[in-house]
Every structure is written in C-alpha cells, then in structure tokens.
Design a protein around this motif. Structure first.
Motif, short mmCIF file in Angstrom:
data_model
loop_
_atom_site.label_atom_id
_atom_site.label_comp_id
_atom_site.label_asym_id
_atom_site.label_seq_id
_atom_site.Cartn_x
_atom_site.Cartn_y
_atom_site.Cartn_z
N LEU A 153 1.52 2.42 -9.10
CA LEU A 153 2.82 1.81 -8.82
C LEU A 153 3.91 2.25 -9.79
O LEU A 153 5.09 1.96 -9.58
CB LEU A 153 2.70 0.28 -8.83
N ARG A 154 3.55 2.94 -10.86
CA ARG A 154 4.57 3.46 -11.76
C ARG A 154 5.44 4.51 -11.07
O ARG A 154 6.58 4.77 -11.49
CB ARG A 154 3.91 4.08 -13.00
N GLU A 155 4.89 5.09 -10.01
CA GLU A 155 5.67 6.09 -9.26
C GLU A 155 6.68 5.43 -8.34
O GLU A 155 7.53 6.11 -7.75
CB GLU A 155 4.71 6.96 -8.45
N GLY A 156 6.56 4.10 -8.17
CA GLY A 156 7.49 3.37 -7.31
C GLY A 156 6.74 2.46 -6.36
O GLY A 156 5.50 2.48 -6.29
N GLU A 214 -1.07 3.21 0.73
CA GLU A 214 -0.68 4.27 -0.20
C GLU A 214 -1.38 4.10 -1.55
O GLU A 214 -1.81 5.09 -2.17
CB GLU A 214 0.84 4.27 -0.38
N VAL A 215 -1.49 2.86 -2.01
CA VAL A 215 -2.21 2.60 -3.27
C VAL A 215 -3.68 2.98 -3.11
O VAL A 215 -4.28 3.60 -4.01
CB VAL A 215 -2.07 1.13 -3.68
N CYS A 216 -4.26 2.63 -1.97
CA CYS A 216 -5.67 2.96 -1.71
C CYS A 216 -5.90 4.47 -1.72
O CYS A 216 -6.91 4.95 -2.23
CB CYS A 216 -6.11 2.39 -0.36
N GLU A 217 -4.95 5.19 -1.18
CA GLU A 217 -5.06 6.65 -1.15
C GLU A 217 -5.03 7.22 -2.56
O GLU A 217 -5.74 8.19 -2.87
CB GLU A 217 -3.92 7.25 -0.32
N ASP A 218 -4.25 6.60 -3.44
CA ASP A 218 -4.15 7.07 -4.82
C ASP A 218 -5.44 6.83 -5.60
O ASP A 218 -5.88 7.68 -6.38
CB ASP A 218 -2.99 6.38 -5.55
N ILE A 219 -6.04 5.64 -5.42
CA ILE A 219 -7.17 5.28 -6.28
C ILE A 219 -8.53 5.48 -5.60
O ILE A 219 -9.57 5.28 -6.22
CB ILE A 219 -7.04 3.83 -6.80
N PHE A 234 -1.31 -13.58 -10.39
CA PHE A 234 -1.27 -13.57 -11.86
C PHE A 234 0.03 -13.01 -12.41
O PHE A 234 0.24 -12.99 -13.62
CB PHE A 234 -2.44 -12.75 -12.41
N GLY A 235 0.93 -12.56 -11.52
CA GLY A 235 2.22 -12.05 -11.95
C GLY A 235 2.18 -10.65 -12.51
O GLY A 235 3.13 -10.22 -13.18
N LYS A 236 1.12 -9.90 -12.22
CA LYS A 236 1.03 -8.53 -12.73
C LYS A 236 1.79 -7.56 -11.84
O LYS A 236 2.31 -6.55 -12.32
CB LYS A 236 -0.44 -8.11 -12.84
N ILE A 237 1.82 -7.85 -10.53
CA ILE A 237 2.59 -7.05 -9.58
C ILE A 237 3.30 -8.02 -8.63
O ILE A 237 3.06 -9.23 -8.68
CB ILE A 237 1.70 -6.06 -8.79
N LYS A 238 4.17 -7.50 -7.78
CA LYS A 238 4.88 -8.36 -6.84
C LYS A 238 4.97 -7.67 -5.49
O LYS A 238 4.78 -6.46 -5.36
CB LYS A 238 6.28 -8.66 -7.36
N MET A 239 5.22 -8.48 -4.46
CA MET A 239 5.42 -7.96 -3.11
C MET A 239 6.91 -7.78 -2.87
O MET A 239 7.72 -8.67 -3.14
CB MET A 239 4.86 -8.92 -2.07
N ASP A 240 7.28 -6.61 -2.37
CA ASP A 240 8.67 -6.33 -2.01
C ASP A 240 8.66 -5.89 -0.55
O ASP A 240 8.50 -4.71 -0.25
CB ASP A 240 9.24 -5.24 -2.92
N GLY A 241 8.78 -6.87 0.35
CA GLY A 241 8.61 -6.58 1.77
C GLY A 241 7.15 -6.31 2.06
O GLY A 241 6.28 -7.14 1.80
N LYS A 288 5.67 -3.72 0.66
CA LYS A 288 5.23 -2.84 -0.42
C LYS A 288 4.98 -3.63 -1.70
O LYS A 288 5.59 -4.67 -1.94
CB LYS A 288 6.27 -1.75 -0.67
N TYR A 289 4.07 -3.09 -2.49
CA TYR A 289 3.79 -3.67 -3.80
C TYR A 289 4.60 -2.93 -4.86
O TYR A 289 4.86 -1.73 -4.74
CB TYR A 289 2.30 -3.54 -4.13
N ASP A 290 4.97 -3.66 -5.90
CA ASP A 290 5.73 -3.04 -6.98
C ASP A 290 5.35 -3.71 -8.29
O ASP A 290 4.83 -4.84 -8.31
CB ASP A 290 7.24 -3.20 -6.72
N LEU A 291 5.61 -3.02 -9.38
CA LEU A 291 5.33 -3.59 -10.69
C LEU A 291 6.35 -4.66 -11.03
O LEU A 291 7.51 -4.59 -10.60
CB LEU A 291 5.37 -2.49 -11.76
#
Length: 226
Positions: free
Chosen positions: A179-182, A188-193, A210-217, A219-222
């Motif tokens: 998610l550092r890439e955006g 898409e995350v599954c494809e990366d890892i 836990f507040g480590k990431i968030k949902m934006d529509g 998509k997930y984001d940091l």
C-alpha cells in the motif's frame, strides 16, 4: 617371537540392548496360549486407522506403523488384515484389523497411547483377577501418560500462538509495503503478496479495525500520520 592374544571385540551398548530385545521378542513369540494367560497377558483385536495425504506418504507411514507394532517386544501379532486405501475428497484413508497378545496392562496402556486404535476388543481372558498393586501400577502409568499428553498439547498451543503472531506481523508488513505505492483493491494487494482474496480479506478487516489501514471506497490505503 612375541605372542599376541586375539581380543574379542567388545559389543557396544546398542548391540547388547538389541540382542536382549531380540531374545525377549523370540521368547514372547514362542509362548503357548495357556502360558500367556498364566503370565497375565491379554489377547486383543484392535483396529488402527489412518487418514491423510498424499497417498504414497500415507502408504509408507502405515507400513512403518504396523512394522513398529510387529517389532515391539511387548506385543506378539497373530493376525493382520489390511484394507485398501480409499479416497475421501482430498484425503486417503485405510485401516488394519490386528489380533495380538500384549504383555501386561502397562503394555496395553502404551499400545493405546502410541497407536491410538479406533477400536479395542479383549478376546482373552474372559475374566480378570487383578492384584491391587498391578491395578495401581496401571492407573499410575495411565495418569503419567495423560499428564504427558496434556503437557504436549499445551506446548503445541503455545507454539501455535507464537507462530500466528509472527505470521500476522509478516503479513502486516507485506500489506504495508504493497500500500505504500498507493491505494489498492483487495485483488491488487493479493497479486502483490501472492495470496488469495478469500485468505487475505479476514486479515484486512482486522487491520482496518486496529487502525493500521483504512478503506477508501473499494480500495485499501495506509493510515498516514499528519
């Protein structure tokens, strides 16, 4: 001319133990039924089952398991009937029906814990006369093995918890790197890892809680610190 004595090669401790074990096995196999009953042996019919995969590994494992049973000096196998392997879903199953003599109640306890038969039938003797000391030894042996099994389970549970924590930490790091890439969708995350959406989605929901990431529509984001 010097004379040298031919010294016999001393047997190792392992060789001596093997000879003693072989002698006990031969003695166990040569007994008549009446002598066995007189010495307190028990004649059993047991069923041992196995389930797992792949098939070739299960076949080798079952061969080794039954060989160990035959080679045990505390048992004398009379009859062994094995079933063919059958497939149930992704797993392979089989079983063996074995008739055997066991040396005493202590050997019976070891048999139950070491081979975990799914069924046990006592064929002989029809009636038991037990001394209190023999029954006490049997109960203490059973109790010791139960404590050992309980300790093993507790240790395994602790190890599993540590592994789960470490795996969750590694997964979190992989998600963060992705998610550092955006912002990215779950796919898409599954494809990366290199995992599937079905496996990753429960963890992503926890990371959001836990507040480590968030949902934006969709998509997930940091969660970026301001």
């Amino acid at each position: 001319m010097a004379l040298f004595r031919n010294k016999k090669k001393e047997k190792s401790k392992e060789d001596k133990e093997k000879e003693a074990s072989d002698y006990r096995k031969k003695k166990m196999a040569s007994m008549e039924d009446d002598e066995r009953l007189e010495k307190g042996q028990l004649k059993l019919r047991i069923i041992i089952e196995l389930m797992g995969k792949p098939k070739d590994l299960m076949e080798k494992t079952f061969d080794l398991l039954l060989k160990k049973l035959r080679d045990d000096e505390n048992h004398h196998v009379i009859k062994e009937d094995r079933a063919d392997f059958k497939q149930h879903g992704k797993l392979w199953t089989t079983f063996a029906e074995v008739e055997l003599w066991v040396k005493n109640f202590s050997a019976l306890t070891a048999l139950l814990f070491d081979y975990l038969p799914s069924s046990v039938e006592v064929l002989e003797p029809q009636n038991f006369i037990l001394r209190s000391q023999d029954f006490t030894d049997y109960l203490n042996d059973m109790q010791a093995r139960l404590h050992q099994a309980d300790m093993t389970v507790k240790n395994l549970r602790a190890e599993v918890q540590v592994l789960k924590k470490q795996a969750a930490g590694m997964l979190n790091n992989l998600v963060v790197l992705s998610l550092r890439e955006g912002p990215k969708t779950l796919e898409e995350v599954c494809e990366d890892i290199g995992t599937s959406p079905e496996d990753l989605e429960p963890y992503m929901k926890k990371f959001v809680e836990f507040g480590k990431i968030k949902m934006d529509g969709k998509k997930y984001d940091l969660v970026r610190k301001k």
